[in-house]
Motif scaffolding. Structure first.
Motif, PDB file in Angstrom:
ATOM      1  N   GLU A  41       0.836  -1.201   0.000  1.00  0.00           N
ATOM      2  CA  GLU A  41       0.000   0.000   0.000  1.00  0.00           C
ATOM      3  C   GLU A  41       0.876   1.258   0.000  1.00  0.00           C
ATOM      4  N   ASP A  42       1.950   1.226   0.783  1.00  0.00           N
ATOM      5  CA  ASP A  42       2.842   2.395   0.809  1.00  0.00           C
ATOM      6  C   ASP A  42       3.462   2.646  -0.557  1.00  0.00           C
ATOM      7  N   VAL A  99       2.134   1.905  -3.443  1.00  0.00           N
ATOM      8  CA  VAL A  99       1.109   2.481  -4.320  1.00  0.00           C
ATOM      9  C   VAL A  99       0.966   3.972  -4.011  1.00  0.00           C
ATOM     10  N   ARG A 100       0.900   4.303  -2.741  1.00  0.00           N
ATOM     11  CA  ARG A 100       0.759   5.728  -2.381  1.00  0.00           C
ATOM     12  C   ARG A 100       1.954   6.526  -2.889  1.00  0.00           C
ATOM     13  N   GLY A 101       3.151   5.962  -2.758  1.00  0.00           N
ATOM     14  CA  GLY A 101       4.345   6.649  -3.245  1.00  0.00           C
ATOM     15  C   GLY A 101       4.320   6.793  -4.759  1.00  0.00           C
ATOM     16  N   LEU A 152       1.818   7.031  -6.679  1.00  0.00           N
ATOM     17  CA  LEU A 152       0.775   7.955  -7.154  1.00  0.00           C
ATOM     18  C   LEU A 152       0.970   9.379  -6.631  1.00  0.00           C
ATOM     19  N   GLU A 153       2.096   9.645  -5.982  1.00  0.00           N
ATOM     20  CA  GLU A 153       2.212  10.945  -5.314  1.00  0.00           C
ATOM     21  C   GLU A 153       2.231  12.126  -6.290  1.00  0.00           C
ATOM     22  N   THR A 198     -10.249  14.242  -3.199  1.00  0.00           N
ATOM     23  CA  THR A 198      -9.572  13.510  -2.109  1.00  0.00           C
ATOM     24  C   THR A 198     -10.054  12.065  -2.010  1.00  0.00           C
ATOM     25  N   TYR A 215      -8.520   9.345  -2.361  1.00  0.00           N
ATOM     26  CA  TYR A 215      -7.321   8.508  -2.398  1.00  0.00           C
ATOM     27  C   TYR A 215      -7.529   7.094  -1.860  1.00  0.00           C
ATOM     28  N   GLN A 216      -8.346   6.955  -0.815  1.00  0.00           N
ATOM     29  CA  GLN A 216      -8.510   5.624  -0.215  1.00  0.00           C
ATOM     30  C   GLN A 216      -8.935   4.601  -1.261  1.00  0.00           C
ATOM     31  N   VAL A 218      -6.276   3.930  -4.088  1.00  0.00           N
ATOM     32  CA  VAL A 218      -5.223   2.995  -3.659  1.00  0.00           C
ATOM     33  C   VAL A 218      -5.788   1.580  -3.608  1.00  0.00           C
ATOM     34  N   ARG A 219      -7.001   1.452  -3.088  1.00  0.00           N
ATOM     35  CA  ARG A 219      -7.650   0.132  -3.030  1.00  0.00           C
ATOM     36  C   ARG A 219      -7.788  -0.461  -4.445  1.00  0.00           C
TER      37      ARG A 219
END
Ligand code: FES
Ligand code: FES
Length: 178
Positions: free
Chosen positions: A127-128, A130-132, A134-135, A142, A144-145, A148-149
């Protein structure tokens, strides 16, 4: 004017363009309006497309940050070119749909294209990661949740499909000699 030849979503175009034309505006002039302009200053990622690098590897680029002349000789894939041969959604598009990963949808084309590149580089992201990955893409709703899912779901679906596929060279069924 500068003469460029670019393959966009599998079709080759040859055009004369002013040298300062940004790739995103060239694409939209071709009718690829699925690629949107959010900020025009390389901040939001809404304009992200895939463009081959000199080695032929497709990479996510912010098309408002690339000149059309820099795409000369390259292959560009927009969100409109992602669908499967039968017109179905790309697995990442389907995951966005199934996980409600869009609200107004403005960021979605860029998010999807960045996610496709991310998963090509790292088919099994955390998950981290993916967040990185897509930064560089902003969602002003907003959402984002669920975004990422959706990316994690697309990765999981691909792993499952690969696990179910028969290994290369393995017979699908064995014939029993008479
Ligand atoms: Fe290109 Fe925002 S429009 S990054
Ligand atoms: Fe509205 Fe992301 S869904 S900007």
């Amino acid at each position: 004017m500068a003469r460029i030849s670019v393959t966009v979503d599998g079709i080759r175009y040859a055009d004369d363009v002013p040298p300062r034309t940004l790739l995103v505006y060239y694409l939209r002039d071709l009718g690829k309006v699925g690629t949107v302009v959010g900020c025009d200053t390389s901040n939001c990622g809404a304009c992200t497309v895939l463009m081959t690098d000199p080695d032929g590897r497709a990479r996510a680029v912010k098309s408002c940050n690339v000149l059309a002349v820099q795409a000369d000789g390259r292959e560009v894939t927009t969100v409109e070119g992602l669908s499967t041969a039968d017109g179905g959604l790309h697995p990442v598009q389907r995951a966005f749909h199934e996980n409600h990963a869009l609200q107004c949808g403005f960021c979605t084309p860029g998010m999807v294209m960045t996610a496709v590149d991310l998963l090509a580089d790292n088919p099994n992201p955390t998950e981290d990661e993916v967040r990185g990955g897509l930064e560089g893409n902003l969602c002003r709703c907003t959402g984002y949740q669920n975004i990422v899912r959706a990316v994690l779901a697309a990765a999981a679906e691909r792993r499952e499909a690969e696990a179910e596929a028969p290994a290369i060279g393995m017979p699908v069924s064995e014939e029993v000699p008479a």
